[in-house]
Design a protein around this motif. Structure first.
Motif, PDB file in Angstrom:
ATOM      1  N   LEU A   5       0.832  -1.199   0.000  1.00 49.56           N
ATOM      2  CA  LEU A   5       0.000   0.000   0.000  1.00 49.56           C
ATOM      3  C   LEU A   5       0.871   1.255   0.000  1.00 49.56           C
ATOM      4  CD1 LEU A   5      -3.217   0.637   1.936  1.00 49.56           C
ATOM      5  CD2 LEU A   5      -1.405   2.305   2.099  1.00 49.56           C
ATOM      6  N   ALA A   9       1.345   3.817  -3.195  1.00 51.06           N
ATOM      7  CA  ALA A   9       0.999   5.224  -2.961  1.00 51.06           C
ATOM      8  C   ALA A   9       2.194   6.120  -3.283  1.00 51.06           C
ATOM      9  CB  ALA A   9       0.557   5.423  -1.514  1.00 51.06           C
ATOM     10  N   ARG A  12       2.580   6.398  -7.085  1.00 53.39           N
ATOM     11  CA  ARG A  12       1.551   7.268  -7.678  1.00 53.39           C
ATOM     12  C   ARG A  12       1.768   8.730  -7.341  1.00 53.39           C
ATOM     13  NH1 ARG A  12      -4.388   5.767  -7.046  1.00 53.39           N
ATOM     14  NH2 ARG A  12      -4.471   7.724  -8.171  1.00 53.39           N
ATOM     15  N   THR A  13       2.178   9.037  -6.128  1.00 54.68           N
ATOM     16  CA  THR A  13       2.321  10.442  -5.747  1.00 54.68           C
ATOM     17  C   THR A  13       3.593  11.075  -6.299  1.00 54.68           C
ATOM     18  OG1 THR A  13       3.298   9.822  -3.626  1.00 54.68           O
ATOM     19  CG2 THR A  13       0.924  10.261  -3.668  1.00 54.68           C
ATOM     20  N   ALA A  75      -4.418   1.321  -1.867  1.00 56.46           N
ATOM     21  CA  ALA A  75      -3.675   2.557  -2.122  1.00 56.46           C
ATOM     22  C   ALA A  75      -4.379   3.388  -3.178  1.00 56.46           C
ATOM     23  CB  ALA A  75      -2.252   2.237  -2.567  1.00 56.46           C
ATOM     24  N   HIS A  76      -4.850   2.733  -4.225  1.00 60.01           N
ATOM     25  CA  HIS A  76      -5.567   3.454  -5.281  1.00 60.01           C
ATOM     26  C   HIS A  76      -6.801   4.162  -4.717  1.00 60.01           C
ATOM     27  CE1 HIS A  76      -7.614   4.393  -9.002  1.00 60.01           C
ATOM     28  NE2 HIS A  76      -8.663   3.732  -8.546  1.00 60.01           N
ATOM     29  N   LEU A  78      -7.503   4.887  -1.563  1.00 60.32           N
ATOM     30  CA  LEU A  78      -7.128   5.881  -0.566  1.00 60.32           C
ATOM     31  C   LEU A  78      -6.693   7.188  -1.233  1.00 60.32           C
ATOM     32  CD1 LEU A  78      -6.586   6.578   2.420  1.00 60.32           C
ATOM     33  CD2 LEU A  78      -4.285   5.664   2.090  1.00 60.32           C
ATOM     34  N   LEU A  79      -5.860   7.077  -2.262  1.00 55.05           N
ATOM     35  CA  LEU A  79      -5.423   8.275  -2.965  1.00 55.05           C
ATOM     36  C   LEU A  79      -6.563   8.936  -3.734  1.00 55.05           C
ATOM     37  CD1 LEU A  79      -1.899   7.136  -4.164  1.00 55.05           C
ATOM     38  CD2 LEU A  79      -2.450   8.737  -2.342  1.00 55.05           C
ATOM     39  N   ARG A  84      -5.860  12.659  -4.896  1.00 53.82           N
ATOM     40  CA  ARG A  84      -4.569  12.564  -5.589  1.00 53.82           C
ATOM     41  C   ARG A  84      -4.725  11.687  -6.808  1.00 53.82           C
ATOM     42  NH1 ARG A  84      -0.234  13.532  -1.524  1.00 53.82           N
ATOM     43  NH2 ARG A  84      -1.171  15.238  -0.393  1.00 53.82           N
TER      44      ARG A  84
END
Length: 85
Positions: A5, A9, A12-13, A75-76, A78-79, A84
């Motif tokens: 996770l 994340a 991605r960020t 993670a997807h 959540l972001l 985000r």
């Protein structure tokens, strides 16, 4: 689950910046290795190679893949909730 996770994340960020991704992966492996002997299993490819090399039973492979996929999907979402990309 948590390791994947955080790693997904971070990827991605940082928009996939290789240096930041590499540093994040290194930090996650170092941190996880102090907690468990399965530190490198943040990536399904590592789990698959461990299974093919005879170091991980099929049940372990299935458990790792389920946790890794769950961490990535979490993670997807959540972001996405945080706004985000």
């Amino acid at each position: 689950f948590v390791g994947t996770l955080v790693f997904v994340a971070a990827v991605r960020t940082t928009q996939g910046d290789p240096l930041r991704v590499g540093i994040t992966l290194m930090a996650m492996i170092i941190f996880a290795s102090s907690l468990s002997s399965v530190a490198g299993h943040l990536n399904p490819a590592v789990s698959l190679m461990s299974f093919l090399g005879g170091k991980l039973p099929l049940t372990g492979l299935i458990a790792f893949l389920a946790a890794q996929c769950g961490g990535a999907v979490s993670a997807h979402f959540l972001l996405s909730l945080l706004g985000r990309r």
